[in-house]
Design a protein around this motif. Structure first.
Motif, PDB file in Angstrom:
ATOM      1  N   LYS A 140     -28.269  22.289 -58.482  1.00  0.00           N
ATOM      2  CA  LYS A 140     -28.373  21.112 -57.445  1.00  0.00           C
ATOM      3  C   LYS A 140     -28.056  21.767 -56.059  1.00  0.00           C
ATOM      4  O   LYS A 140     -28.496  21.543 -55.024  1.00  0.00           O
TER       5      LYS A 140
ATOM      6  N   SER B 299     -25.791  10.172 -61.589  1.00  0.00           N
ATOM      7  CA  SER B 299     -26.275  10.042 -60.455  1.00  0.00           C
ATOM      8  C   SER B 299     -25.466  10.365 -59.462  1.00  0.00           C
ATOM      9  O   SER B 299     -25.714  10.930 -58.480  1.00  0.00           O
ATOM     10  N   GLU B 300     -24.240   9.629 -59.480  1.00  0.00           N
ATOM     11  CA  GLU B 300     -23.157  10.067 -58.342  1.00  0.00           C
ATOM     12  C   GLU B 300     -22.976  11.506 -58.360  1.00  0.00           C
ATOM     13  O   GLU B 300     -22.685  12.209 -57.361  1.00  0.00           O
TER      14      GLU B 300
ATOM     15  N   HIS C 182     -25.770  13.568 -56.991  1.00  0.00           N
ATOM     16  CA  HIS C 182     -25.856  13.320 -55.414  1.00  0.00           C
ATOM     17  C   HIS C 182     -24.793  13.915 -54.683  1.00  0.00           C
ATOM     18  O   HIS C 182     -24.935  14.592 -53.766  1.00  0.00           O
TER      19      HIS C 182
ATOM     20  N   GLU D 108     -25.834  17.589 -54.217  1.00  0.00           N
ATOM     21  CA  GLU D 108     -26.822  17.636 -53.152  1.00  0.00           C
ATOM     22  C   GLU D 108     -26.007  17.718 -51.858  1.00  0.00           C
ATOM     23  O   GLU D 108     -26.366  18.648 -51.056  1.00  0.00           O
TER      24      GLU D 108
END
Length: 190
Positions: free
Chosen positions: A22, A169-170, A173, A176
Motif C-alpha cells: 500500500k 480500512s483505517e 488508509h 496510503e
C-alpha cells in the motif's frame, strides 16, 4: 529516487506485505522507484559484537555467507528505507532484529552512512504489541540520524490470518497516507 522496503515477515504475501505494498503503490504513483525485499526468507544471524566493522570501515559486516551485506548496499543506494515487521511477542521478528542490529552497527562504524535518508516503519499485528514493534523499527532510524516519516495514525494494521489486514480500512488508509507523506518529503528534498 528509490525506496527499498525490507519485509521481516516469513509470509511472502501476508499482512505485512499487504501493508508495505500500500505504501509502495503511493510512492510509485509519484514516480519513485521501489523495491520490496523479503528479509525473513533469508538465513541471517544476529550481530556478534565483534567490532570488526569499525576496523575494516568498508560498509560491510565481516560475517560472510549470508545476504546482509547486499541489504546494506540496497540501503546505501536508496533515498528511503521502509522497515516492516509483524508483531512477534510484542516485537519485531528475529530476522528483522538481525537486519537492524548488523546494518545499524555497520552504518555507525562507517560514519553514519544512512544519515539523512528517509525512513518509515510498517507494522502488522493481531491484538497488541504493535507500538513496541513500531518503536523498535523507529529506533533504527533515530540512531542512524534518518528523517522519519509518519502518517495520520501510527503505521500499523491489524490482522492475524493472511489477508485479514484488508479488513482494517483505517490501517490501509494509514499506509496510503504514509506513502503520500514519504513521497512528499522525498520530492521536497530532491
Amino acid at each position: 529516487m528509490k525506496v527499498v522496503a525490507f519485509n521481516g515477515s516469513p509470509r511472502l504475501d501476508g499482512n505485512t506485505s499487504i501493508l508495505i505494498e500500500k505504501v509502495l503503490k503511493e510512492l510509485k504513483n509519484e514516480g519513485i522507484k521501489t523495491e520490496h525485499v523479503h528479509v525473513a526468507r533469508e538465513k541471517m544471524r544476529g550481530c556478534t559484537a565483534c567490532y570488526k566493522c569499525f576496523e575494516t570501515k568498508d560498509n560491510k559486516c565481516v560475517i560472510l555467507g549470508d545476504i546482509l551485506n547486499s541489504f546494506i548496499e540496497k540501503m546505501v543506494e536508496s533515498d528511503g528505507i521502509i522497515l516492516g515487521s509483524p508483531t512477534y511477542f510484542t516485537d519485531v521478528t528475529t530476522e528483522m532484529k538481525a537486519l537492524i542490529d548488523r546494518a545499524g552497527f555497520v552504518a555507525k562504524a562507517n560514519g553514519d552512512i544512512l544519515k539523512r535518508k528517509i525512513g518509515a516503519a510498517v507494522v502488522s499485528f493481531r491484538r497488541a504489541g504493535s507500538i513496541h514493534t513500531f518503536d523498535t523499527l523507529n529506533h533504527f532510524f533515530s540512531i542512524n540520524q534518518m528523517i522519519t516519516v509518519n502518517s495520520s495514525y501510527w503505521n500499523v494494521g491489524m490482522g492475524l490470518k493472511k489477508g485479514e489486514v484488508n479488513n482494517d480500512s483505517e490501517g490501509l488508509h494509514t499506509m496510503e497516507v504514509l506513502g503520500q507523506n514519504m513521497a512528499w518529503v522525498l520530492n521536497k528534498l530532491k
